[in-house]
Design a protein around this motif. Structure first.
Motif, mmCIF file in Angstrom:
data_model
loop_
_atom_site.group_PDB
_atom_site.id
_atom_site.type_symbol
_atom_site.label_atom_id
_atom_site.label_comp_id
_atom_site.label_asym_id
_atom_site.label_seq_id
_atom_site.Cartn_x
_atom_site.Cartn_y
_atom_site.Cartn_z
ATOM 1 N N LYS A 196 67.571 3.530 -4.583
ATOM 2 C CA LYS A 196 66.258 2.566 -5.242
ATOM 3 C C LYS A 196 65.474 2.904 -4.438
ATOM 4 O O LYS A 196 65.317 2.877 -3.133
ATOM 5 C CB LYS A 196 66.795 1.605 -4.984
ATOM 6 C CG LYS A 196 67.266 0.588 -4.046
ATOM 7 C CD LYS A 196 67.637 -0.433 -3.308
ATOM 8 C CE LYS A 196 68.668 -1.403 -2.408
ATOM 9 N NZ LYS A 196 67.162 -1.063 -1.464
ATOM 10 N N THR A 198 61.927 0.008 -3.928
ATOM 11 C CA THR A 198 61.140 -0.820 -4.878
ATOM 12 C C THR A 198 59.814 -1.133 -3.978
ATOM 13 O O THR A 198 60.331 -1.074 -2.114
ATOM 14 C CB THR A 198 62.359 -2.592 -4.399
ATOM 15 O OG1 THR A 198 62.545 -2.284 -3.141
ATOM 16 C CG2 THR A 198 63.526 -2.209 -4.852
ATOM 17 N N ILE A 203 61.832 -8.867 -3.411
ATOM 18 C CA ILE A 203 62.603 -7.833 -4.962
ATOM 19 C C ILE A 203 63.869 -7.391 -4.157
ATOM 20 O O ILE A 203 64.940 -7.073 -4.963
ATOM 21 C CB ILE A 203 61.800 -6.957 -5.367
ATOM 22 C CG1 ILE A 203 60.726 -8.464 -6.573
ATOM 23 C CG2 ILE A 203 62.624 -6.019 -6.523
ATOM 24 C CD1 ILE A 203 61.591 -8.911 -7.388
ATOM 25 N N ASP A 204 63.875 -6.345 -3.095
ATOM 26 C CA ASP A 204 64.445 -6.095 -2.696
ATOM 27 C C ASP A 204 65.900 -6.535 -2.166
ATOM 28 O O ASP A 204 66.377 -6.060 -2.019
ATOM 29 C CB ASP A 204 64.029 -5.247 -1.183
ATOM 30 C CG ASP A 204 65.081 -3.748 -0.476
ATOM 31 O OD1 ASP A 204 65.535 -2.937 -1.181
ATOM 32 O OD2 ASP A 204 65.469 -4.639 0.624
ATOM 33 N N TYR A 207 67.704 -8.040 -5.144
ATOM 34 C CA TYR A 207 68.609 -6.741 -5.504
ATOM 35 C C TYR A 207 69.761 -6.400 -4.808
ATOM 36 O O TYR A 207 71.161 -6.309 -5.291
ATOM 37 C CB TYR A 207 67.017 -5.670 -5.362
ATOM 38 C CG TYR A 207 68.277 -4.277 -6.802
ATOM 39 C CD1 TYR A 207 68.554 -4.465 -7.595
ATOM 40 C CD2 TYR A 207 69.006 -3.218 -5.136
ATOM 41 C CE1 TYR A 207 69.320 -3.075 -8.400
ATOM 42 C CE2 TYR A 207 69.404 -1.881 -6.351
ATOM 43 C CZ TYR A 207 69.911 -2.113 -7.258
ATOM 44 O OH TYR A 207 70.381 -1.192 -7.993
ATOM 45 N N ILE A 251 59.823 -2.298 -13.563
ATOM 46 C CA ILE A 251 61.192 -1.594 -13.284
ATOM 47 C C ILE A 251 61.539 -0.376 -14.160
ATOM 48 O O ILE A 251 60.952 -0.267 -15.846
ATOM 49 C CB ILE A 251 63.010 -2.061 -14.087
ATOM 50 C CG1 ILE A 251 62.531 -3.766 -13.249
ATOM 51 C CG2 ILE A 251 63.910 -1.628 -13.601
ATOM 52 C CD1 ILE A 251 63.755 -4.100 -13.887
ATOM 53 N N ASN A 273 63.233 2.746 -9.418
ATOM 54 C CA ASN A 273 61.825 2.295 -8.902
ATOM 55 C C ASN A 273 62.034 0.771 -9.634
ATOM 56 O O ASN A 273 61.557 0.296 -10.772
ATOM 57 C CB ASN A 273 61.075 2.915 -9.609
ATOM 58 C CG ASN A 273 61.372 3.909 -8.803
ATOM 59 O OD1 ASN A 273 61.412 4.480 -7.875
ATOM 60 N ND2 ASN A 273 60.904 5.314 -9.742
ATOM 61 N N ILE A 274 61.167 -0.297 -8.567
ATOM 62 C CA ILE A 274 60.729 -1.699 -9.212
ATOM 63 C C ILE A 274 59.368 -1.414 -8.315
ATOM 64 O O ILE A 274 59.305 -1.769 -6.700
ATOM 65 C CB ILE A 274 61.685 -2.372 -8.424
ATOM 66 C CG1 ILE A 274 62.876 -2.394 -9.142
ATOM 67 C CG2 ILE A 274 61.609 -3.628 -9.066
ATOM 68 C CD1 ILE A 274 63.868 -3.560 -8.476
#
Length: 863
Positions: A196, A198, A203-204, A207, A251, A273-274
């Motif tokens: 991932k 981010t 957000i990290d 998640y 996303i 990827n965010i």
């Protein structure tokens, strides 16, 4: 002239349709050229195995012509139409006399002018083309398009290197061909690693807390649908944990195929990827990190109008909410705030916003609300403005219906309701309704054939659970709780024994989700008074014929002079008959009191008839508490694969029985407790109802229903009240029998209205299209009713264990339906396939004929 032509065309269309079987003998290849082939079958093979999945079948661009039970009816109807009615019209005019004889005279039996002839020719062609279906000619370009779709479908599921081909087999029948689609899937790609990336810290963190439920896992086969579902899952998580402005487009997935893996299949690396939030200005695109937001102020605008000046509004603070209003606040603040699930200092949750929309709409006081969010990015705070627009304080609803049933030959029913909203300021709704129906009865033997029924109800609904203790923790407001108080009455004239009823209900309902519903009636009181019990034998003619049959052996005045006054000889007949009601009651008393000597069979039959008369003419007081739970997983009106489940349990008379231990009640001659001079009913009743639909194709559905119900009397009752008992037959039950005519058990329609306290029912129906909005159905209905644990002793009418299952009746048949979009009109024809009322050797197919068929008219599907 126009009206005449429309009539001619309309009747002609009906005649053409009725003769469709003869016309369908036309050649199916009539519109197929010599160098073309009619598509008759598609077959899909994946790695040599036949594929029947409807999702994959739907990818085929060309499908064979639809058929009705294997026959391409719509194709033949299309072939009847003239290819070019305008050009053929000139040739038709030159053969006017012949055309009139073969077409016009046959259809209309009248001469029409050339305008009418043109209308008929062109109209028929257009009508036949509209309801028909053009022949499906094999088009290889569309076949290649279908292969591309299948290749993409399997590619989305990890078979990136699949190859597709097709073959056309035209050797089986002339100018007809079958297409075989063949897919070589190859090796599926697997997910080797998942990483991932981010851009936002918030957000990290979110998640990481929810990673374990990811739909994309290492070691599993690649499936594009899982990537889409994972994107939706993460978006929902972020929007329900404070990130109110999260964009699903943030996303993305980077997928790298790894062909160097030493495993037998292919491998790939997936990177999630965010990105940050993207904001577009007038000419620039900026990005900012996502943050978790909380609410710092919540404003409620009651009775809001778009032209209101905020400076003219007054306000009041209540429980961290600010309520704005003009002139006077017409609502209790608690009623408004209880419907809002957005709270001060709480994080933003999309779910709470949706629940607020639902609950405000459920109040039935406001139109759909508007919820506006204002962001203070410097503090990660949100201000919320909720605008409520009131519905009219009063509204009037009226309905008018034409009715028909096995009791009513023709009836006109009307109803009217006055709805008053926000009665006490807490978003309560008061509904005062009146209804009435008038018409003609089906039974011509009754002295009067005119019936009437009038009634009214007062219904008060509270948008909360109305109890002396707080139920908010058990049933929170997002479950849309309601309390319903109802009082109603009705009066029947010339229907049965002319009943008067009084109902009172205190009930609650709540909906935990869109698929589940709970209903609890804490108190349901029904009082039923029979106004004309002496009219029993006029209404229940079967019981009268049985009693009069016994009396035939006692109607000789010379042998039984003491019974002579009980009989009369109707005008035009020679046979004496019992007088109703003095003769029937006098004869019954004479037999049961041994005033006259009779055999044991006569006494048993007369006693059975008298017990039934007493039961059906006695007044009923039914004092119940019941609970029901239902679940329906249907997602939309277009969802054709779903199930419904309903469970209900009901207890009657228990509260009154408990009170009788404290306050002794009066008792009748049988020792039963009386309330207001009426023996109250006591029983326990439970029901299971399960419906399942399977979508076999885009247009074909298999529907199944199973029902089981039992009501057991005890304590103050030996039987179940007629209004709470079960019956079998009818348009929504076993369609090979009329309502109330099946059972109980193996009895042969003993009574005019047969009922019992145990019921089993099973229905299976196959639904398919015919032409346009006309649908068809094939069905099988099984079931019956029995008496159990009550005062009925007839072994043919009682349930005696598994051996009684042989008395389950079977009806089969077919139906035709017309879909009007908003409702479905249906006609079903049921045939008695297995009739348990007949001798064992004659039960199968003895009544399987049109003479014993039952025709049912209904609105919408039976289940």
């Amino acid at each position: 002239m126009t009206r005449r032509l429309i009539f001619i065309a309309g009747t002609a269309k009906i005649r053409v349709f009725l003769l469709c079987i003869i016309l369908c003998s036309c050649n199916a290849l009539k519109r197929v050229d010599a160098d073309e082939a009619l598509l008759v079958k598609n077959t899909i093979y994946a790695d040599g195995k036949k594929v029947t999945d409807t999702d994959i079948q739907s990818l085929i661009s060309q499908k064979p012509n639809s058929n009705l039970l294997g026959f391409p009816l719509r194709l033949h109807l299309y072939n009847l139409a003239k290819p070019n009615p305008d050009s053929s019209y000139q040739a038709w005019l030159h053969k006017k006399e012949k055309r009139e004889q073969r077409l016009i005279n046959w259809l209309s039996k009248k001469q029409v002018d050339s305008l009418g002839e043109s209308f008929l020719v062109k109209g028929y062609s257009e009508w036949l083309k509209k309801i028909g279906e053009a022949p499906v000619i094999i088009d290889t370009s569309k076949t290649c398009k279908s292969l591309q779709r299948m290749s993409a479908y399997y590619g989305n599921r990890g078979y990136f290197n699949n190859t597709t081909t097709f073959t056309i087999d035209s050797t089986k029948r002339e100018q007809r061909a079958e297409i075989s689609y063949k897919i070589d899937l190859g090796n599926a790609y697997m997910i080797d690693t998942l990483t991932k990336k981010t851009a936002s810290k918030a957000i990290d963190s979110l998640y990481a807390l929810n990673f374990k439920n990811s739909l994309i896992k290492e070691g599993e086969q690649f499936d594009l649908s899982n990537f889409n579902k994972e994107r939706e899952r993460l978006t929902s998580i972020f929007r329900n944990t404070g990130v109110y402005n999260f964009q699903e487009s943030s996303i993305t997935f980077n997928i790298l195929r790894d062909t160097s893996t030493t495993r037998g299949d292919r491998g790939m690396d997936v990177e999630l990827n965010i990105d940050n939030l993207k904001k577009r200005g007038d000419s620039t695109l900026t990005t900012t990190e996502y943050e978790v937001f909380t609410f710092n102020k919540i404003n409620i605008y009651a009775d809001y109008r778009f032209d209101d000046d905020p400076n003219d509004l007054q306000s009041v603070d209540y429980n961290n909410y600010t309520i704005y209003f003009k002139d006077k606040l017409r609502y209790k603040p608690k009623a408004l705030t209880d419907a809002i699930f957005i709270e001060k200092d709480s994080i933003y949750r999309e779910l709470n916003k949706i629940r607020t929309y639902r609950q405000i709409s459920n109040l039935n006081t406001f139109r759909y609300p508007t919820i506006e969010l204002e962001e203070d990015s410097t503090q990660n705070k949100l201000k919320t403005n909720i605008y409520l627009s009131a519905r009219p304080k009063y509204s009037l609803e009226t309905n008018l219906d034409v009715t028909h049933s096995n009791i009513q030959r023709l009836g006109i029913a009307f109803s009217s309701a006055l709805i008053t909203r926000n009665v006490f300021g807490g978003a309560e709704t008061l509904n005062i309704s009146a209804r009435g129906s008038f018409g003609l009865l089906s039974d011509q033997d009754l002295p009067e054939d005119f019936f009437s029924e009038i009634g009214g109800d007062i219904n008060l609904t509270f948008p909360r659970i109305w109890l002396p203790f707080n139920t908010k923790k058990i049933i929170p407001y997002y479950m849309l709780p309601q309390t319903r108080m109802t009082v109603g009455t009705s009066f029947q004239k010339n229907i049965g024994l002319d009943k008067q009823t009084l109902n009172a209900v205190l009930g609650y309902n709540w909906t935990p989700s869109s698929t589940k519903r709970n209903e609890l009636e804490l108190l349901n009181v029904q009082f039923v008074r029979n106004v004309n019990p002496e009219n029993f034998f006029n209404v229940y003619q079967n019981s009268y014929r049985l009693l009069d049959g016994v009396a035939d052996r006692f109607d000789d005045p010379t042998e039984f002079p003491e019974l002579a006054e009980l009989f009369e000889t109707p005008e035009g007949t020679t046979e004496p008959r019992l007088i109703i009601p003095s003769g029937t009651s006098g004869f019954t008393n004479s037999i049961l009191d041994n005033t006259v000597t009779s055999n044991i069979d006569d006494r048993r039959l007369v006693n059975t008839i008298e017990e039934r008369r007493q039961r059906l003419t006695e007044d009923n007081l039914i004092f119940t508490t019941n609970y029901s739970f239902s679940k329906n997983n249907k997602t939309s009106i277009n969802d054709l694969s779903f199930y419904q489940f309903r469970f209900k349990v009901e207890g009657a008379g228990n509260l009154l029985s408990l009170v009788s231990n404290i306050i002794p009640f009066e008792e009748n001659n049988d020792g039963n407790g009386l309330v207001f001079g009426v023996a109250y009913s006591q029983y326990v009743k439970t029901e299971f109802d399960f419906i399942k639909h399977w979508q076999l194709s885009p247009t074909n559905v298999l529907a199944m229903r199973s029902f089981a119900g039992i009501a057991i009397p005890y304590g103050n009752s030996n039987n179940i009240p007629f209004v709470r008992s079960y019956f079998a037959g009818g348009s929504n039950d076993n369609r090979a029998w009329n309502p109330y005519s099946l059972g109980p058990g193996s009895t042969q329609n003993l009574n005019d209205f047969n009922e019992a306290n145990l019921k089993l029912a099973f229905n299976l129906e196959y639904r398919f299209p015919i032409i346009g909005n006309i649908k068809g159905a094939l069905f099988a209905d099984a079931g019956n009713i029995w008496n159990v644990f009550d005062d009925v002793e007839d072994p043919e009418a009682t349930f005696n264990g598994f051996s009684s299952l042989k008395d389950i009746a079977l009806g089969t048949g077919m139906g035709i339906r017309y879909d009007f979009t908003y409702f479905v009109f249906r006609l079903d024809v049921g045939f008695k396939t297995y009739n348990p009322a007949l001798e064992t050797s004659k039960r199968w197919f003895s009544d399987y004929n049109l003479g014993n068929a039952v025709y049912n008219i209904g609105i919408n599907y039976p289940f």
